[in-house]
Design a protein around this motif. Structure first.
Motif, PDB file in Angstrom:
ATOM      1  N   UNK A 105      41.765  46.831  44.293  1.00 19.89           N
ATOM      2  CA  UNK A 105      42.909  45.552  43.807  1.00 19.89           C
ATOM      3  C   UNK A 105      43.956  45.980  44.893  1.00 19.89           C
ATOM      4  N   UNK A 106      43.945  47.077  45.270  1.00 24.89           N
ATOM      5  CA  UNK A 106      44.806  47.036  46.188  1.00 24.89           C
ATOM      6  C   UNK A 106      44.069  46.808  47.696  1.00 24.89           C
ATOM      7  N   UNK A 107      43.613  46.290  47.951  1.00 24.13           N
ATOM      8  CA  UNK A 107      41.892  45.807  49.175  1.00 24.13           C
ATOM      9  C   UNK A 107      42.525  44.456  49.540  1.00 24.13           C
ATOM     10  N   UNK A 108      42.202  43.859  47.606  1.00 25.54           N
ATOM     11  CA  UNK A 108      42.788  42.317  47.485  1.00 25.54           C
ATOM     12  C   UNK A 108      43.999  42.281  47.739  1.00 25.54           C
ATOM     13  N   UNK A 109      44.915  43.017  47.272  1.00 28.25           N
ATOM     14  CA  UNK A 109      46.295  42.403  47.807  1.00 28.25           C
ATOM     15  C   UNK A 109      46.470  42.239  49.395  1.00 28.25           C
ATOM     16  N   UNK A 110      45.817  43.325  49.816  1.00 33.05           N
ATOM     17  CA  UNK A 110      45.860  43.650  50.947  1.00 33.05           C
ATOM     18  C   UNK A 110      45.430  42.604  51.549  1.00 33.05           C
ATOM     19  N   UNK A 111      44.467  42.126  51.778  1.00 26.37           N
ATOM     20  CA  UNK A 111      43.805  40.642  51.347  1.00 26.37           C
ATOM     21  C   UNK A 111      44.022  39.284  51.799  1.00 26.37           C
ATOM     22  N   UNK A 112      45.697  39.210  51.071  1.00 24.57           N
ATOM     23  CA  UNK A 112      45.934  38.416  51.003  1.00 24.57           C
ATOM     24  C   UNK A 112      44.908  37.719  49.586  1.00 24.57           C
ATOM     25  N   UNK A 113      44.289  38.280  48.610  1.00 26.09           N
ATOM     26  CA  UNK A 113      43.648  37.748  47.644  1.00 26.09           C
ATOM     27  C   UNK A 113      44.836  37.301  46.427  1.00 26.09           C
ATOM     28  N   UNK A 114      45.831  36.801  46.517  1.00 20.33           N
ATOM     29  CA  UNK A 114      46.894  36.619  46.201  1.00 20.33           C
ATOM     30  C   UNK A 114      47.380  35.305  45.062  1.00 20.33           C
ATOM     31  N   UNK A 147      41.750  25.133  27.033  1.00 25.13           N
ATOM     32  CA  UNK A 147      43.245  25.549  27.125  1.00 25.13           C
ATOM     33  C   UNK A 147      43.672  26.626  27.628  1.00 25.13           C
ATOM     34  N   UNK A 148      42.937  27.311  27.894  1.00 28.90           N
ATOM     35  CA  UNK A 148      43.669  27.854  29.285  1.00 28.90           C
ATOM     36  C   UNK A 148      43.807  27.587  30.785  1.00 28.90           C
ATOM     37  N   UNK A 149      43.393  26.390  30.658  1.00 25.86           N
ATOM     38  CA  UNK A 149      44.329  25.515  31.265  1.00 25.86           C
ATOM     39  C   UNK A 149      45.121  25.230  31.730  1.00 25.86           C
ATOM     40  N   UNK A 150      46.194  24.904  30.320  1.00 28.44           N
ATOM     41  CA  UNK A 150      47.167  24.690  30.584  1.00 28.44           C
ATOM     42  C   UNK A 150      47.775  25.634  29.797  1.00 28.44           C
ATOM     43  N   UNK A 151      47.746  27.082  30.089  1.00 31.35           N
ATOM     44  CA  UNK A 151      48.377  28.261  29.277  1.00 31.35           C
ATOM     45  C   UNK A 151      48.938  29.016  30.577  1.00 31.35           C
ATOM     46  N   UNK A 152      48.266  29.983  30.850  1.00 32.05           N
ATOM     47  CA  UNK A 152      48.170  31.049  32.060  1.00 32.05           C
ATOM     48  C   UNK A 152      47.211  30.598  33.106  1.00 32.05           C
ATOM     49  N   UNK A 153      46.493  29.337  33.018  1.00 35.07           N
ATOM     50  CA  UNK A 153      45.521  28.877  33.773  1.00 35.07           C
ATOM     51  C   UNK A 153      44.445  29.896  34.493  1.00 35.07           C
ATOM     52  N   UNK A 154      44.426  31.200  35.612  1.00 32.16           N
ATOM     53  CA  UNK A 154      43.443  32.022  34.867  1.00 32.16           C
ATOM     54  C   UNK A 154      43.830  33.794  34.982  1.00 32.16           C
ATOM     55  N   UNK A 155      43.338  34.650  34.789  1.00 33.32           N
ATOM     56  CA  UNK A 155      43.956  36.411  34.937  1.00 33.32           C
ATOM     57  C   UNK A 155      44.961  36.363  36.125  1.00 33.32           C
ATOM     58  N   UNK A 156      44.858  36.870  36.436  1.00 32.69           N
ATOM     59  CA  UNK A 156      45.798  37.542  37.947  1.00 32.69           C
ATOM     60  C   UNK A 156      44.917  37.639  38.711  1.00 32.69           C
ATOM     61  N   UNK A 157      44.499  37.062  40.540  1.00 38.11           N
ATOM     62  CA  UNK A 157      43.310  37.376  40.929  1.00 38.11           C
ATOM     63  C   UNK A 157      43.005  38.908  41.208  1.00 38.11           C
ATOM     64  N   UNK A 158      44.162  39.626  41.930  1.00 40.39           N
ATOM     65  CA  UNK A 158      43.420  41.054  42.493  1.00 40.39           C
ATOM     66  C   UNK A 158      42.506  42.408  40.934  1.00 40.39           C
ATOM     67  N   UNK A 159      43.658  41.430  40.560  1.00 38.98           N
ATOM     68  CA  UNK A 159      43.371  42.320  38.113  1.00 38.98           C
ATOM     69  C   UNK A 159      41.942  42.038  38.005  1.00 38.98           C
ATOM     70  N   UNK A 160      41.776  40.678  38.528  1.00 43.03           N
ATOM     71  CA  UNK A 160      39.907  40.140  38.528  1.00 43.03           C
ATOM     72  C   UNK A 160      39.240  40.756  39.557  1.00 43.03           C
ATOM     73  N   UNK A 161      39.598  41.395  40.399  1.00 41.94           N
ATOM     74  CA  UNK A 161      38.529  41.787  41.976  1.00 41.94           C
ATOM     75  C   UNK A 161      38.045  43.381  40.863  1.00 41.94           C
ATOM     76  N   UNK A 162      39.692  44.500  41.236  1.00 44.70           N
ATOM     77  CA  UNK A 162      39.071  45.041  40.088  1.00 44.70           C
ATOM     78  C   UNK A 162      38.100  45.690  38.872  1.00 44.70           C
ATOM     79  N   UNK A 163      38.321  44.295  37.992  1.00 38.06           N
ATOM     80  CA  UNK A 163      37.503  45.018  36.742  1.00 38.06           C
ATOM     81  C   UNK A 163      36.214  44.332  37.179  1.00 38.06           C
ATOM     82  N   UNK A 164      36.201  43.684  38.308  1.00 42.55           N
ATOM     83  CA  UNK A 164      34.556  43.118  38.684  1.00 42.55           C
ATOM     84  C   UNK A 164      34.576  44.454  39.222  1.00 42.55           C
ATOM     85  N   UNK A 165      34.430  44.913  39.872  1.00 37.04           N
ATOM     86  CA  UNK A 165      34.063  46.230  40.123  1.00 37.04           C
ATOM     87  C   UNK A 165      33.824  47.157  39.476  1.00 37.04           C
ATOM     88  N   UNK A 166      35.180  47.671  38.300  1.00 37.89           N
ATOM     89  CA  UNK A 166      34.892  48.242  37.353  1.00 37.89           C
ATOM     90  C   UNK A 166      33.764  47.923  36.187  1.00 37.89           C
TER      91      UNK A 166
END
Ligand SMILES: Cc1ncc(COP(=O)(O)O)c(C=O)c1O
Length: 377
Positions: free
Chosen positions: A31-40, A241-260
């Motif tokens: 997650x930290x790396x995703x932020x540092x790599x501007x995956x934001x 529905x999601x496209x008109x509410x939150x759009x998507x989950x937070x980008x860096x959290x998606x990276x971390x969840x994928x790694x998990x």
């Protein structure tokens, strides 16, 4: 409990559905790396490809079902997934069958859509589990969904393959009913491994929405990533529905969840050993208290305590305990221990004790509960 703590009282809260473990280090780093790599930035509504691949990998490994990317969606927590699924499908006349005790959000989410939750009580003598005959009685032409949750919040009950198969067999006679399988506590089991409904009946994959997330298993409640896999038409509706509410989950959290999700579950063994010891501590202490009783739950991190034996007893101040809500309030003020009354979960009088805290805190809490109960007359 938060108010009492703010007033300077020393309190122990066994009310939170959260583990005190840390998110695994390699997940944090990603997650930290995703932020540092501007995956934001914004991502695709349903989630980044890497996350959806990790979800597909996990579902294939654990449930033996292969899902295409179009059958998968990630969101900001399992709760948002469930909300999207219900809002995308329910109309005012629809009914949703919810076995009780239930996770508190299910009935409210259903009500928010205008549909009706149909609660089926599942008593302690049936292991707090829905039976095929209980299910059959609750179904009618308005039923749209059945919600299943194993391992269960708040009881810790785990359905066996045979039990799940028997329930799903009932649905063979009701081809329009969908199943929401909430697997959020999957792998948090102590004796018998849990099984996902779709793994029991892969032929029903077009009628089952499997919901899961990283919150509980990976101790990632704050990252807010949940996901679902199911029929493509449903995922598409949830996406709209999601496209008109939150759009998507937070980008860096998606990276971390994928790694998990794509990594092994080796980190889990010591955690399960620790949780089992905590569970046994709670169960032994409860069984030793006159007026309280419980069975040993097979999963999640909750014990659902039967407090029928304390109803009618009086507190040292002379007040009669008339409900589990009274008892929970008494334990908060007298023992400084937070527990959730069964009333909140649709089956009373019970208390839900969560053992997400350290053994030291749990031992202290159980000592204080024991003393407070002994003071009742
Ligand atoms: C049964 C159940 N389902 C779903 C959730 C939602 O979890 P999250 O939104 O953190 O993924 C919870 C959280 O407590 C839960 O207990």
């Amino acid at each position: 409990m938060r108010e009492l703590a703010e007033q300077g009282r020393k309190v122990i809260n066994l009310g939170e559905g959260e583990l005190d473990f840390s998110t695994p280090d390699y997940v944090k780093r990603s997650g930290i790396e995703a932020i540092e790599n501007d995956f934001t930035k914004y991502t695709e509504v349903t989630g980044i490809d890497e996350l959806k691949s990790a979800i597909a990998f996990k579902l294939s490994r654990d449930s033996g079902v292969d899902y295409a990317k179009e059958q998968i969606i990630a969101a900001s927590g399992g709760k948002q997934i469930i909300f999207n699924a219900m809002l995308a499908t329910l109309d005012a006349d629809d009914e949703v069958v919810i076995p009780a005790p239930y996770w508190v959000s299910y009935p409210d989410i259903v009500r928010l859509t205008g549909a009706t939750p149909v609660i089926v009580e599942c008593d302690r003598d049936q292991g707090f589990k829905l039976t095929p005959w209980g299910l059959r009685e609750a179904l009618n032409t308005n039923t749209r969904w059945l919600i299943l949750n194993s391992p269960n919040n708040p009881t810790g009950a785990v359905y066996s393959r045979d039990e799940l198969s028997a329930l799903l067999d009932v649905l063979d006679d009701f081809p329009n009913i969908l199943v929401l399988a909430d697997d959020i506590y999957e792998h948090l089991t102590y004796e018998m491994p849990g099984i996902s409904p779709v793994a029991c009946r892969p032929d029903l994959a077009e009628r089952i929405l499997t919901v899961n997330g990283v919150s509980k298993l990976y101790a990632m409640t704050g990252w807010r990533i949940g996901y679902a896999a199911g029929p493509e038409w449903l995922i598409k509706a949830m996406t709209t529905l999601q496209s008109q509410s939150t759009t998507s989950a937070a980008s860096m959290c998606q990276v971390a969840a994928g790694v998990a999700l794509e990594n092994s579950l080796d980190f889990l063994e010591p955690r399960l050993t620790e949780l089992r010891e905590r569970r046994d501590l709670v169960v032994a202490a409860i069984k030793a208290i006159d007026g309280l009783d419980c069975d040993t739950p097979g999963g999640a991190f909750y014990v659902y305590v039967d407090c029928r034996g304390l109803m009618g007893r009086r507190t040292p101040a002379g007040d009669a305990l008339e409900s589990d809500v009274d008892l929970a309030a008494y334990l908060a003020s007298e023992a400084g221990v937070g527990v959730v009354p069964g009333t909140a979960f649709g089956l009373a009088p019970y208390l839900r004790l969560a053992y997400g805290l350290s053994r030291e805190d749990i031992e202290r809490a159980m000592g204080q509960i024991t003393e407070a109960c002994a003071a009742l007359s």
